[in-house]
Write a protein that holds these residues in place. Structure first.
Motif, mmCIF file in Angstrom:
data_model
loop_
_atom_site.group_PDB
_atom_site.id
_atom_site.type_symbol
_atom_site.label_atom_id
_atom_site.label_comp_id
_atom_site.label_asym_id
_atom_site.label_seq_id
_atom_site.Cartn_x
_atom_site.Cartn_y
_atom_site.Cartn_z
ATOM 1 N N THR A 79 0.985 -1.159 -0.179
ATOM 2 C CA THR A 79 -0.039 -0.050 0.058
ATOM 3 C C THR A 79 0.725 1.537 0.030
ATOM 4 O OG1 THR A 79 -0.144 -0.157 2.406
ATOM 5 C CG2 THR A 79 -1.869 -1.186 1.258
ATOM 6 N N GLY A 80 2.060 1.216 0.079
ATOM 7 C CA GLY A 80 2.936 2.281 0.108
ATOM 8 C C GLY A 80 2.978 3.098 1.296
ATOM 9 N N THR A 81 2.688 2.535 2.399
ATOM 10 C CA THR A 81 2.757 3.302 3.721
ATOM 11 C C THR A 81 3.598 2.588 4.713
ATOM 12 O OG1 THR A 81 1.057 1.471 4.550
ATOM 13 C CG2 THR A 81 -0.074 3.415 3.572
ATOM 14 N N SER A 82 3.709 3.507 5.784
ATOM 15 C CA SER A 82 4.895 3.158 6.654
ATOM 16 C C SER A 82 4.440 2.946 8.127
ATOM 17 C CB SER A 82 5.741 4.101 6.555
ATOM 18 O OG SER A 82 5.727 5.403 7.015
ATOM 19 N N ASP A 83 3.106 3.097 8.339
ATOM 20 C CA ASP A 83 2.718 3.099 9.588
ATOM 21 C C ASP A 83 2.312 1.546 10.129
ATOM 22 O OD1 ASP A 83 1.220 2.864 12.185
ATOM 23 O OD2 ASP A 83 0.489 5.167 11.888
ATOM 24 N N VAL A 84 3.133 0.759 10.791
ATOM 25 C CA VAL A 84 3.213 -0.663 10.858
ATOM 26 C C VAL A 84 1.657 -0.854 11.948
ATOM 27 C CG1 VAL A 84 5.281 -1.300 10.265
ATOM 28 C CG2 VAL A 84 4.988 -0.691 12.931
ATOM 29 N N VAL A 85 1.570 0.036 12.812
ATOM 30 C CA VAL A 85 0.528 -0.168 13.855
ATOM 31 C C VAL A 85 -0.688 -0.022 13.109
ATOM 32 C CG1 VAL A 85 -0.642 0.728 15.841
ATOM 33 C CG2 VAL A 85 1.739 0.694 15.695
ATOM 34 N N ASP A 104 -9.082 8.556 11.516
ATOM 35 C CA ASP A 104 -8.227 8.879 10.120
ATOM 36 C C ASP A 104 -8.839 7.651 9.128
ATOM 37 O OD1 ASP A 104 -7.109 9.681 7.785
ATOM 38 O OD2 ASP A 104 -5.446 9.966 9.047
ATOM 39 N N ALA A 105 -10.134 7.472 8.758
ATOM 40 C CA ALA A 105 -10.685 6.548 8.032
ATOM 41 C C ALA A 105 -9.690 6.637 6.523
ATOM 42 C CB ALA A 105 -12.159 6.800 7.540
ATOM 43 N N ALA A 106 -9.259 7.675 6.133
ATOM 44 C CA ALA A 106 -8.538 7.875 4.858
ATOM 45 C C ALA A 106 -7.196 6.844 4.803
ATOM 46 C CB ALA A 106 -8.120 9.067 4.452
ATOM 47 N N ASP A 107 -6.625 6.783 5.837
ATOM 48 C CA ASP A 107 -5.243 6.330 6.171
ATOM 49 C C ASP A 107 -5.683 4.716 6.169
ATOM 50 O OD1 ASP A 107 -3.568 8.169 6.321
ATOM 51 O OD2 ASP A 107 -3.095 8.118 8.531
ATOM 52 N N MET A 108 -6.774 4.118 6.974
ATOM 53 C CA MET A 108 -7.097 2.966 7.098
ATOM 54 C C MET A 108 -7.579 2.332 5.701
ATOM 55 S SD MET A 108 -6.597 1.326 9.678
ATOM 56 C CE MET A 108 -6.026 1.811 11.281
ATOM 57 N N ARG A 109 -8.263 3.224 5.041
ATOM 58 C CA ARG A 109 -8.641 2.910 3.593
ATOM 59 C C ARG A 109 -7.655 2.652 2.681
ATOM 60 N NH1 ARG A 109 -13.115 6.716 4.647
ATOM 61 N NH2 ARG A 109 -15.012 5.343 5.437
ATOM 62 N N ARG A 110 -6.512 3.428 2.906
ATOM 63 C CA ARG A 110 -5.258 3.346 1.991
ATOM 64 C C ARG A 110 -4.594 2.062 2.465
ATOM 65 N NH1 ARG A 110 -4.044 8.200 2.061
ATOM 66 N NH2 ARG A 110 -3.356 8.242 4.004
ATOM 67 N N LEU A 111 -4.939 1.512 3.363
ATOM 68 C CA LEU A 111 -4.346 0.026 4.001
ATOM 69 C C LEU A 111 -5.137 -1.056 3.494
ATOM 70 C CD1 LEU A 111 -2.792 1.342 7.225
ATOM 71 C CD2 LEU A 111 -1.513 0.056 5.628
#
Length: 118
Positions: A79-85, A104-111
């Motif tokens: 997903t190109g993200t870095s937040d492992v939590v 932050d629903a956008a961050d979760m949806r990105r995951l």
């Protein structure tokens, strides 16, 4: 429903606390036991003497272990993200077939998680 760290942090704000506690009460009334993992809880847990609402909430939820770091790392890579939590919560939500309650629903949806905004 999986709770992210933002939900726990919201408990520190008196106006947001009411919203969080109302959502949790409704979940329990619906027979849903909210859950999280130890990493998300660690992000929010700072001063238990001051965070009484958080300390009490933890008694009424299920806390899962972090999860398989390989699967979580692969979710970040894909997903190109870095937040492992956050990624660990998205993986847990997928495994349990539930949504993530988040600030932050956008961050979760990105995951790739099904997310509900607090």
């Amino acid at each position: 429903m999986i709770l992210d760290a933002g939900v726990f942090i919201a408990l520190d704000n008196p106006s947001k606390r009411r919203v969080v506690l109302a959502r949790i009460r409704q979940m329990h009334a619906d027979g849903v036991i909210p859950a999280t993992n130890d990493a998300a809880l660690a992000q929010a847990w700072r001063e238990p003497a001051r965070q009484v609402p958080l300390a009490m909430l933890v008694k009424s939820i299920k806390v899962h272990p972090f999860g398989d770091p390989r699967v979580i790392g692969q979710r970040c890579a894909r997903t190109g993200t870095s937040d492992v939590v956050d990624a660990s919560l998205a993986v847990l939500a997928d495994q349990l077939g539930v949504k993530v309650l988040t600030t932050d629903a956008a961050d979760m949806r990105r995951l790739g998680a099904d997310a509900a905004e607090l």
